[in-house]
Design an enzyme around this catalytic site. Structure first.
Site, PDB file in Angstrom:
ATOM      1  N   ASP A  44      64.165  92.598  13.596  1.00 56.52           N
ATOM      2  CA  ASP A  44      64.141  91.572  14.773  1.00 56.52           C
ATOM      3  C   ASP A  44      63.138  90.578  14.473  1.00 56.52           C
ATOM      4  O   ASP A  44      64.171  89.414  14.548  1.00 56.52           O
ATOM      5  CB  ASP A  44      64.291  92.538  16.312  1.00 56.52           C
ATOM      6  CG  ASP A  44      65.591  93.282  16.023  1.00 56.52           C
ATOM      7  OD1 ASP A  44      66.303  93.319  15.707  1.00 56.52           O
ATOM      8  OD2 ASP A  44      65.044  93.929  17.426  1.00 56.52           O
TER       9      ASP A  44
ATOM     10  N   HIS B  26      71.391  92.100  18.031  1.00 56.59           N
ATOM     11  CA  HIS B  26      72.151  92.852  16.672  1.00 56.59           C
ATOM     12  C   HIS B  26      73.424  92.717  16.834  1.00 56.59           C
ATOM     13  O   HIS B  26      74.601  92.318  18.077  1.00 56.59           O
ATOM     14  CB  HIS B  26      72.118  94.611  17.499  1.00 56.59           C
ATOM     15  CG  HIS B  26      70.697  94.581  16.813  1.00 56.59           C
ATOM     16  ND1 HIS B  26      70.316  95.591  18.032  1.00 56.59           N
ATOM     17  CD2 HIS B  26      69.285  94.179  16.251  1.00 56.59           C
ATOM     18  CE1 HIS B  26      68.938  95.204  17.997  1.00 56.59           C
ATOM     19  NE2 HIS B  26      68.715  94.474  17.171  1.00 56.59           N
TER      20      HIS B  26
ATOM     21  N   LYS C 276      81.042  96.926  22.549  1.00 60.06           N
ATOM     22  CA  LYS C 276      79.386  97.936  23.684  1.00 60.06           C
ATOM     23  C   LYS C 276      80.052  97.768  24.982  1.00 60.06           C
ATOM     24  O   LYS C 276      79.628  96.367  25.403  1.00 60.06           O
ATOM     25  CB  LYS C 276      78.517  97.515  23.460  1.00 60.06           C
ATOM     26  CG  LYS C 276      77.462  97.622  21.603  1.00 60.06           C
ATOM     27  CD  LYS C 276      76.014  97.244  21.520  1.00 60.06           C
ATOM     28  CE  LYS C 276      75.717  97.268  20.457  1.00 60.06           C
ATOM     29  NZ  LYS C 276      74.590  97.075  19.406  1.00 60.06           N
TER      30      LYS C 276
ATOM     31  N   TYR D  53      74.843 102.616  26.905  1.00 64.06           N
ATOM     32  CA  TYR D  53      75.392 102.120  25.935  1.00 64.06           C
ATOM     33  C   TYR D  53      76.555 102.922  25.171  1.00 64.06           C
ATOM     34  O   TYR D  53      75.835 103.626  24.271  1.00 64.06           O
ATOM     35  CB  TYR D  53      74.859 100.430  25.741  1.00 64.06           C
ATOM     36  CG  TYR D  53      74.098 100.675  24.537  1.00 64.06           C
ATOM     37  CD1 TYR D  53      74.428 100.606  23.395  1.00 64.06           C
ATOM     38  CD2 TYR D  53      72.991 100.673  24.828  1.00 64.06           C
ATOM     39  CE1 TYR D  53      73.484 100.505  21.913  1.00 64.06           C
ATOM     40  CE2 TYR D  53      71.827 101.016  24.134  1.00 64.06           C
ATOM     41  CZ  TYR D  53      71.812 101.298  22.339  1.00 64.06           C
ATOM     42  OH  TYR D  53      70.719 100.923  21.434  1.00 64.06           O
TER      43      TYR D  53
END
Length: 202
Positions: free
Chosen positions: A172, A62, A72, A132
């Site tokens: 995905d 991503h 992140k 995260y």
């Protein structure tokens, strides 16, 4: 706090000290001063995410449009995961290269990926929990993917989980390869990422 830049420029591994006694243990996985000293700018927190996965769940690759992008700071608080960071920045000297780190609660290490890098992880155990911090809020219109099964990337999922046991979302699984995404102009450029980092350091 120990900080080490990974093979992909703009990606870091942070490992905090753990203080254990008869009660258990304590650690501080994110420390703003240590982060700023290593990376060169503060981390702007906009959202905190948590995902729960069974063994074999593969999430990613991503990334978000730059600007503003989405940095992140990733850690694993239960189970274990293989965290993978991919350089998808067009024009980067390390375009297409990646680095992989196993994250688990034993070390409480965390990876940081700056704006414009691609991110994926594989749950290595049942009840794996990833937590995260994100520098920007969720924006579905600005978030995209590259196939984690792209053979040209050669990501090391098979070293940990058999390909038949991988569990991906339909989104995905249908994501384009890195080459396909580059050909249609869907990837961030290294110049846009550098400009964003410059703004953060100003």
């Amino acid at each position: 706090m120990q900080a080490r830049e990974l093979q992909v420029p703009g990606a870091w591994l942070f490992t905090p000290p753990i203080f254990a006694d008869s009660r258990g243990a304590f650690t501080a996985p994110f420390q703003a001063d240590a982060f700023r000293e290593a990376v060169g700018h503060p981390f702007k927190l906009a959202q905190a995410n948590t995902s729960f996965s069974r063994r074999g769940v593969l999430r990613g690759i991503h990334y978000a449009d730059v600007p503003p992008g989405q940095a992140k700071y990733v850690q694993c608080v239960s189970g274990s995961l293989l965290d993978v960071i991919v350089d998808i920045r067009v024009g980067s000297k390390t375009f297409g290269q990646w680095d992989a780190v196993v994250l688990d609660p034993k070390t409480m290490s965390a990876t940081y990926l700056s704006e414009g890098l691609g991110h994926a992880f594989l749950a290595l155990e049942d009840d794996t929990v990833a937590s995260y911090l994100c520098s920007t809020p969720y924006n579905p219109g600005a978030e995209h993917g590259v196939s984690p099964l792209d053979p040209a990337l050669g990501l090391p999922w098979g070293q940990y989980v058999a390909s038949s046991d991988l569990v991906l979302s339909e989104k995905d699984r249908a994501a384009p390869t890195l080459t396909e995404a580059s050909e249609v102009g869907a990837l961030p450029t290294i110049d846009a990422c550098r400009a964003r980092i410059s703004d953060l350091r100003a």
